[in-house]
Design a protein around this motif. Structure first.
Motif, PDB file in Angstrom:
ATOM      1  N   ALA A  37       0.835  -1.207   0.000  1.00  0.00           N
ATOM      2  CA  ALA A  37       0.000   0.000   0.000  1.00  0.00           C
ATOM      3  C   ALA A  37       0.869   1.257   0.000  1.00  0.00           C
ATOM      4  O   ALA A  37       0.605   2.211  -0.736  1.00  0.00           O
ATOM      5  CB  ALA A  37      -0.938  -0.004   1.200  1.00  0.00           C
ATOM      6  N   ASN A  38       1.907   1.248   0.809  1.00  0.00           N
ATOM      7  CA  ASN A  38       2.794   2.417   0.879  1.00  0.00           C
ATOM      8  C   ASN A  38       3.514   2.647  -0.444  1.00  0.00           C
ATOM      9  O   ASN A  38       3.650   3.782  -0.899  1.00  0.00           O
ATOM     10  CB  ASN A  38       3.811   2.229   2.012  1.00  0.00           C
ATOM     11  CG  ASN A  38       3.191   2.393   3.383  1.00  0.00           C
ATOM     12  OD1 ASN A  38       2.198   3.102   3.553  1.00  0.00           O
ATOM     13  ND2 ASN A  38       3.756   1.740   4.389  1.00  0.00           N
ATOM     14  N   SER A  39       3.976   1.564  -1.060  1.00  0.00           N
ATOM     15  CA  SER A  39       4.676   1.713  -2.338  1.00  0.00           C
ATOM     16  C   SER A  39       3.713   2.149  -3.443  1.00  0.00           C
ATOM     17  O   SER A  39       4.107   2.858  -4.373  1.00  0.00           O
ATOM     18  CB  SER A  39       5.370   0.406  -2.728  1.00  0.00           C
ATOM     19  OG  SER A  39       4.428  -0.632  -2.939  1.00  0.00           O
ATOM     20  N   SER A  40       2.439   1.764  -3.327  1.00  0.00           N
ATOM     21  CA  SER A  40       1.445   2.146  -4.338  1.00  0.00           C
ATOM     22  C   SER A  40       1.153   3.639  -4.313  1.00  0.00           C
ATOM     23  O   SER A  40       0.650   4.188  -5.305  1.00  0.00           O
ATOM     24  CB  SER A  40       0.140   1.366  -4.119  1.00  0.00           C
ATOM     25  OG  SER A  40       0.351  -0.022  -4.271  1.00  0.00           O
ATOM     26  N   LEU A  41       1.472   4.302  -3.209  1.00  0.00           N
ATOM     27  CA  LEU A  41       1.220   5.735  -3.111  1.00  0.00           C
ATOM     28  C   LEU A  41       2.069   6.545  -4.081  1.00  0.00           C
ATOM     29  O   LEU A  41       1.791   7.728  -4.305  1.00  0.00           O
ATOM     30  CB  LEU A  41       1.479   6.217  -1.679  1.00  0.00           C
ATOM     31  CG  LEU A  41       0.385   5.903  -0.655  1.00  0.00           C
ATOM     32  CD1 LEU A  41       0.833   6.313   0.733  1.00  0.00           C
ATOM     33  CD2 LEU A  41      -0.920   6.595  -1.021  1.00  0.00           C
ATOM     34  N   GLN A  42       3.085   5.924  -4.660  1.00  0.00           N
ATOM     35  CA  GLN A  42       3.880   6.620  -5.665  1.00  0.00           C
ATOM     36  C   GLN A  42       3.009   7.072  -6.837  1.00  0.00           C
ATOM     37  O   GLN A  42       3.322   8.052  -7.514  1.00  0.00           O
ATOM     38  CB  GLN A  42       5.000   5.707  -6.172  1.00  0.00           C
ATOM     39  CG  GLN A  42       6.035   5.358  -5.113  1.00  0.00           C
ATOM     40  CD  GLN A  42       7.088   4.392  -5.623  1.00  0.00           C
ATOM     41  OE1 GLN A  42       7.129   4.080  -6.813  1.00  0.00           O
ATOM     42  NE2 GLN A  42       7.930   3.905  -4.742  1.00  0.00           N
ATOM     43  N   LEU A  43       1.900   6.372  -7.048  1.00  0.00           N
ATOM     44  CA  LEU A  43       1.002   6.710  -8.155  1.00  0.00           C
ATOM     45  C   LEU A  43       0.328   8.068  -7.961  1.00  0.00           C
ATOM     46  O   LEU A  43      -0.129   8.674  -8.932  1.00  0.00           O
ATOM     47  CB  LEU A  43      -0.068   5.627  -8.308  1.00  0.00           C
ATOM     48  CG  LEU A  43       0.424   4.240  -8.747  1.00  0.00           C
ATOM     49  CD1 LEU A  43      -0.716   3.232  -8.688  1.00  0.00           C
ATOM     50  CD2 LEU A  43       0.996   4.302 -10.157  1.00  0.00           C
ATOM     51  N   VAL A  44       0.253   8.538  -6.713  1.00  0.00           N
ATOM     52  CA  VAL A  44      -0.415   9.819  -6.459  1.00  0.00           C
ATOM     53  C   VAL A  44       0.589  10.926  -6.140  1.00  0.00           C
ATOM     54  O   VAL A  44       0.201  12.005  -5.709  1.00  0.00           O
ATOM     55  CB  VAL A  44      -1.450   9.697  -5.311  1.00  0.00           C
ATOM     56  CG1 VAL A  44      -2.520   8.685  -5.662  1.00  0.00           C
ATOM     57  CG2 VAL A  44      -0.782   9.338  -3.986  1.00  0.00           C
ATOM     58  N   ASP A  45       1.868  10.663  -6.365  1.00  0.00           N
ATOM     59  CA  ASP A  45       2.890  11.679  -6.088  1.00  0.00           C
ATOM     60  C   ASP A  45       2.636  12.957  -6.872  1.00  0.00           C
ATOM     61  O   ASP A  45       2.769  14.067  -6.346  1.00  0.00           O
ATOM     62  CB  ASP A  45       4.288  11.144  -6.419  1.00  0.00           C
ATOM     63  CG  ASP A  45       4.850  10.270  -5.301  1.00  0.00           C
ATOM     64  OD1 ASP A  45       4.260  10.265  -4.205  1.00  0.00           O
ATOM     65  OD2 ASP A  45       5.875   9.607  -5.522  1.00  0.00           O
TER      66      ASP A  45
END
Length: 207
Positions: A37-45
């Motif tokens: 989940a934390n790594s997926s947040l790169q999509l909203v950077d």
């Protein structure tokens, strides 16, 4: 044929072993989903970068800029929708729910960090921020009801509400409710983001 006491003892021993091994596996699975989940947040950077570059120090003469303030929300929800719609059919229900909880919790924290460290507000800017945050919560709650979005975004919702207040003293009407999620120091820190609030008035707050 009835089971003998010895057979029941072996069955009980096997069940205990299964429980002993399932708990570490569940813990490992939870940590893996949280890391994912934390790594997926790169999509909203990009959306969060857009938020951090948006000016919320507005007055009534900035009317033409109001709609552009929601562009970060549109970008964020587009990326989140795409990610979650791809993942949902790939994960069993319990795993998707766990991922969604971890993802929304981390997303709320990332938004909070931007608000507290990179932005300043007027009342109009705070009102528009509150509208944007409520739009995010409503969208995620209705599109993906598997997670308690309003609860996970509780701090961000309270921060946005405080930034839309007419005066520092208005916070006293919500003081006890705010203290359930925020400390007194955090409340004053949020109010200090309002460019039109006097520091002395903010510092004088408390019960």
């Amino acid at each position: 044929k009835s089971s003998t006491p010895g057979e029941w003892e072996r069955i009980s021993h096997c069940l205990n072993e299964i429980q002993d091994t399932s708990q570490p596996f569940e813990h490992c699975s939870h940590n893996s989903l949280r890391s994912f989940a934390n790594s997926s947040l790169q999509l909203v950077d990009d959306a969060l970068t857009l938020l951090s570059s948006t000016s919320f120090e507005l007055d009534d003469q900035d009317q033409e800029n109001h709609d552009s303030l929601d562009s970060w929300v549109h970008h964020l929800l587009t990326e989140v929708d795409h990610l979650l719609h791809v993942l949902k059919p790939l994960l069993v229900t319990s795993c998707f729910r766990a991922f969604l909880n971890a993802f929304e919790e981390s997303l709320a924290l990332r938004i909070e960090v931007v608000l507290l460290n990179e932005l300043r507000f007027t009342q109009l800017g705070g009102l528009l921020l509150e509208r944007s945050v409520r739009r995010i919560v409503f969208h995620l709650s209705t599109s993906f009801p598997e997670a308690p979005c309003r609860e996970l975004f509780g701090r961000v919702l309270q921060i946005a509400m405080m930034l839309s207040m007419e005066s520092p003293s208005e916070v006293l009407d919500y003081w006890n409710d705010l203290l359930e999620r925020l400390s007194e120091i955090e409340i004053k820190r949020v109010l200090s983001l309002r460019a039109d609030f006097r520091v002395a008035d903010v510092n004088a707050l408390g019960r």
